[in-house]
Design a protein around this motif. Structure first.
Motif, mmCIF file in Angstrom:
data_model
loop_
_atom_site.group_PDB
_atom_site.id
_atom_site.type_symbol
_atom_site.label_atom_id
_atom_site.label_comp_id
_atom_site.label_asym_id
_atom_site.label_seq_id
_atom_site.Cartn_x
_atom_site.Cartn_y
_atom_site.Cartn_z
ATOM 1 N N VAL A 168 1.821 -2.983 -6.213
ATOM 2 C CA VAL A 168 1.068 -1.956 -5.173
ATOM 3 C C VAL A 168 -0.268 -2.137 -5.519
ATOM 4 C CG1 VAL A 168 0.632 0.513 -5.047
ATOM 5 C CG2 VAL A 168 2.956 -0.331 -5.614
ATOM 6 N N VAL A 169 -0.951 -2.424 -4.510
ATOM 7 C CA VAL A 169 -2.412 -2.664 -4.414
ATOM 8 C C VAL A 169 -3.150 -1.590 -4.133
ATOM 9 C CG1 VAL A 169 -2.008 -5.120 -3.751
ATOM 10 C CG2 VAL A 169 -2.280 -3.502 -1.949
ATOM 11 N N ALA A 170 -2.869 -0.674 -3.501
ATOM 12 C CA ALA A 170 -3.676 0.640 -3.138
ATOM 13 C C ALA A 170 -2.647 1.804 -3.117
ATOM 14 C CB ALA A 170 -4.122 0.494 -2.064
ATOM 15 N N ALA A 171 -3.215 3.059 -3.841
ATOM 16 C CA ALA A 171 -2.298 4.133 -4.190
ATOM 17 C C ALA A 171 -3.180 5.281 -3.747
ATOM 18 C CB ALA A 171 -1.465 3.961 -5.237
ATOM 19 N N PRO A 172 -2.611 6.614 -3.551
ATOM 20 C CA PRO A 172 -3.273 7.846 -3.110
ATOM 21 C C PRO A 172 -4.177 8.294 -4.702
ATOM 22 C CG PRO A 172 -0.940 7.978 -2.579
ATOM 23 C CD PRO A 172 -1.087 6.863 -3.290
ATOM 24 N N ALA A 173 -3.799 8.060 -5.801
ATOM 25 C CA ALA A 173 -4.637 8.310 -6.906
ATOM 26 C C ALA A 173 -5.950 7.671 -6.937
ATOM 27 C CB ALA A 173 -3.934 7.809 -8.207
ATOM 28 N N GLN A 174 -5.999 6.351 -6.434
ATOM 29 C CA GLN A 174 -7.347 5.482 -6.383
ATOM 30 C C GLN A 174 -8.178 6.460 -5.306
ATOM 31 O OE1 GLN A 174 -5.705 1.852 -5.068
ATOM 32 N NE2 GLN A 174 -5.289 1.255 -7.347
ATOM 33 N N SER A 175 -7.760 6.643 -4.302
ATOM 34 C CA SER A 175 -8.392 7.646 -3.087
ATOM 35 C C SER A 175 -8.882 8.748 -3.570
ATOM 36 C CB SER A 175 -7.612 7.557 -2.139
ATOM 37 O OG SER A 175 -7.582 6.376 -1.307
ATOM 38 N N ASP A 201 4.471 6.303 -6.109
ATOM 39 C CA ASP A 201 4.233 4.863 -5.629
ATOM 40 C C ASP A 201 5.348 4.021 -5.996
ATOM 41 O OD1 ASP A 201 1.600 6.048 -5.025
ATOM 42 O OD2 ASP A 201 0.995 5.674 -7.131
ATOM 43 N N ASP A 202 6.526 4.397 -5.859
ATOM 44 C CA ASP A 202 7.560 3.581 -6.124
ATOM 45 C C ASP A 202 8.225 2.634 -5.006
ATOM 46 O OD1 ASP A 202 10.292 2.719 -6.830
ATOM 47 O OD2 ASP A 202 11.311 4.456 -6.992
ATOM 48 N N PRO A 203 7.958 1.328 -5.615
ATOM 49 C CA PRO A 203 7.968 0.149 -4.320
ATOM 50 C C PRO A 203 9.409 0.359 -3.755
ATOM 51 C CG PRO A 203 7.152 -0.813 -6.576
ATOM 52 C CD PRO A 203 7.406 0.902 -6.912
ATOM 53 N N ALA A 204 10.387 0.754 -4.443
ATOM 54 C CA ALA A 204 11.635 1.003 -3.915
ATOM 55 C C ALA A 204 11.565 1.994 -2.556
ATOM 56 C CB ALA A 204 12.765 1.151 -4.735
ATOM 57 N N VAL A 205 10.679 2.797 -2.420
ATOM 58 C CA VAL A 205 10.485 4.016 -1.528
ATOM 59 C C VAL A 205 9.260 3.389 -0.446
ATOM 60 C CG1 VAL A 205 10.050 6.276 -1.057
ATOM 61 C CG2 VAL A 205 11.155 5.602 -3.193
ATOM 62 N N ILE A 246 0.835 -1.166 0.070
ATOM 63 C CA ILE A 246 0.022 0.017 -0.036
ATOM 64 C C ILE A 246 0.893 1.181 0.083
ATOM 65 C CG2 ILE A 246 -1.838 1.362 1.288
ATOM 66 C CD1 ILE A 246 -2.899 -1.130 2.233
ATOM 67 N N SER A 247 0.843 2.061 -1.181
ATOM 68 C CA SER A 247 1.696 3.228 -1.325
ATOM 69 C C SER A 247 1.441 4.303 -0.444
ATOM 70 C CB SER A 247 1.986 3.341 -2.932
ATOM 71 O OG SER A 247 2.456 4.674 -2.769
ATOM 72 N N ASP A 248 2.448 4.915 0.468
ATOM 73 C CA ASP A 248 2.065 6.105 0.941
ATOM 74 C C ASP A 248 3.121 7.083 0.556
ATOM 75 O OD1 ASP A 248 4.420 5.026 2.260
ATOM 76 O OD2 ASP A 248 4.211 5.967 4.110
ATOM 77 N N GLY A 304 8.078 1.874 2.405
ATOM 78 C CA GLY A 304 8.642 1.280 3.341
ATOM 79 C C GLY A 304 10.313 0.947 3.577
ATOM 80 N N SER A 305 10.837 1.863 2.636
ATOM 81 C CA SER A 305 12.082 1.806 2.395
ATOM 82 C C SER A 305 12.688 0.327 1.471
ATOM 83 C CB SER A 305 13.239 1.680 3.669
ATOM 84 O OG SER A 305 12.995 2.825 4.226
ATOM 85 N N GLY A 306 11.761 -0.102 0.820
ATOM 86 C CA GLY A 306 11.866 -1.093 -0.128
ATOM 87 C C GLY A 306 12.462 -2.314 0.302
ATOM 88 N N PRO A 307 11.925 -2.996 1.543
ATOM 89 C CA PRO A 307 12.646 -4.354 1.685
ATOM 90 C C PRO A 307 12.748 -5.348 0.862
ATOM 91 C CG PRO A 307 10.659 -3.920 2.980
ATOM 92 C CD PRO A 307 10.897 -2.631 2.261
ATOM 93 N N THR A 308 11.938 -5.376 -0.215
ATOM 94 C CA THR A 308 11.907 -6.361 -1.077
ATOM 95 C C THR A 308 12.427 -5.993 -2.534
ATOM 96 O OG1 THR A 308 9.592 -5.867 -1.686
ATOM 97 C CG2 THR A 308 9.912 -7.490 0.143
ATOM 98 N N VAL A 309 12.809 -4.738 -2.475
ATOM 99 C CA VAL A 309 13.178 -3.963 -3.891
ATOM 100 C C VAL A 309 14.627 -3.628 -3.782
ATOM 101 C CG1 VAL A 309 12.593 -2.058 -5.463
ATOM 102 C CG2 VAL A 309 10.717 -3.171 -3.842
ATOM 103 N N GLY A 310 15.405 -3.898 -4.934
ATOM 104 C CA GLY A 310 16.867 -3.358 -5.289
ATOM 105 C C GLY A 310 16.971 -2.013 -5.122
#
Length: 420
Positions: A250-257, A190-194, A184-186, A196-202
């Motif tokens: 990413v399953v939820a992001a600000p744009a959807q809200s 919405d960059d997955p690397a950012v 869930i992007s905050d 939660g500090s990207g624990p699953t992203v290079g």
């Protein structure tokens, strides 16, 4: 013509709708596959992680695993353990739980499956300092980062290079197991690397880049941190084989809200303009810019009111000793800049229900905000200078208090412009 709703009630309803569509019980389900065969482990961190795990449990049944969430954001789960820890400054509970999570993922095989649930707040809740850096050192760095006014992407770059779990290292620990990371992007963009500090992203940056950020924003850190950043750190670069079995989504992001809020506003006959879902900058500066735009647009507003919607993540450079947050400070600076202009109302809230240093989502303002504050002997300009927006709105009775929303798609702002 449909009767116009009360402005404050209308704005709060838009905010509630933005939260509703980001609820993991709704947003996560569309992205969750059928439960894989074999061993399944669920791990996660963030303010929405327990709610995300609850959604998984409703679809998959009891699972093995561990999620770390903020105090007060817990959910009752079967199988998956929920650990509460401190946010935004990490604590020993988060450090101990992160160590247990890494132990849980170590030694998995290619036949195992890991579901990682990541949301905003994971940067503080996943705590595993690099050798030579203590928890106290990390707490000092986090506090300094939060007070610096640096954007979230810069803060998270520093956090990654001081961690044994961020910057792809959580995924690397689980290799060769398959991993699906639902997020869930905050964060703006919405960059997955950012997230939660990207624990699953290079992570492509170097430790030297983290040092540059500290210098750029004048962030004072312990000597142990500078020594750690002087050499190479263990973030996992993109393309590393240990990331080859990871899928990030990413399953939820600000744009959807924002889109859902816009739809609701149009349903009552209002016009809508979305200014963007990734706005960044100093809260008071953005407020002044938006106030000028609102006043300009008001000259051409006809019988149909106009709603300006925006999201993203604003920052506050701490100058005083008050209690505040980016959304409340934006609202206060907006009220000051509008100067009581009739026909303009606004709401600014964090979608997780916690704005900065208080258990408050944000605040609402209207044309009477400054006049009411003067009647109570409040000085809005002085409150702004000492970063005491929450204190100001508490005295005024204009705070928005939701409690934990169990999701987090960052800032939500709506400015309602009605004709004079």
């Amino acid at each position: 013509m449909m009767q116009s709703p009360d402005p404050s009630v209308f704005l709060r309803a838009l905010f509630d709708r933005a939260i509703e569509v980001a609820d993991p019980m709704r947003s996560l389900m569309a992205h969750l596959p059928a439960r894989p065969s074999g061993r399944v482990i669920v791990v996660g961190a963030g303010k929405a992680s327990a709610r995300m795990a609850e959604a998984v449990g409703s679809a998959w049944g009891p699972c093995e695993g561990l999620v770390i969430t903020r105090y007060g954001h817990e959910r009752p789960l079967q199988g998956i353990e929920v650990v509460s820890a401190s946010h935004p400054v990490p604590d020993a509970a988060g450090e101990a739980a992160t160590g247990r999570m890494l132990d849980l993922l170590a030694g998995l095989t290619e036949d195992d499956f890991v579901l990682a649930l990541i949301s905003g707040g994971a940067s503080a809740l996943l705590v595993a300092p690099v050798p030579g850096v203590t928890l106290a050192d990390k707490q000092a760095v986090n506090a300094a980062l939060l007070a610096s006014g640096a954007p979230i992407s810069a803060m998270n770059t520093v956090r990654k290079h001081l961690s044994r779990v961020k910057g792809g290292q959580l995924a690397a620990t689980a290799y060769p197991a398959r991993m699906l990371a639902l997020m869930i992007s905050d964060v703006p963009g919405d960059d997955p690397a950012v997230i939660g500090s990207g624990p699953t992203v290079g992570e492509p940056s170097s430790s030297a880049a983290a040092g540059v950020i500290l210098e750029r924003w004048g962030i004072q850190v312990p000597d142990s941190v500078r020594r750690a950043l002087a050499g190479a750190t263990d973030v996992v670069p993109p393309g590393d084989p240990r990331l080859s079995r990871v899928q990030n989504r990413v399953v939820a992001a600000p744009a959807q809200s924002l889109a859902a809020a816009a739809e609701q506003a149009r349903a009552v006959g209002y016009r809508v303009r979305i200014l963007g879902d990734a706005l960044e900058g100093e809260a008071r500066d953005v407020a002044r810019t938006m106030a000028a735009e609102a006043l300009m647009l008001q000259r051409s507003v006809g019988p149909e009111p106009l709603v300006l919607l925006s999201g993203g993540e604003l920052t506050v450079t701490r100058r005083g000793n008050g209690v505040g947050g980016p959304n409340a400070e934006f609202a206060l600076a907006l009220a000051v800049a509008l100067g009581g202009s009739p026909g303009i109302h606004a709401i600014a809230c964090d979608t997780d229900g916690v704005d900065g240093a208080a258990e408050v989502a944000g605040a609402v303002i209207g044309p009477d905000t400054l006049a009411r504050s003067r009647g109570l002997g409040l000085d809005p300009w002085a409150a702004l200078e000492r970063n005491d927006a929450h204190g100001f709105f508490a005295a005024l009775g204009s705070q928005v208090v939701t409690g934990p929303t169990l999701t987090n798609v960052n800032d939500f702002r709506a400015i309602l412009i009605m004709g004079n």
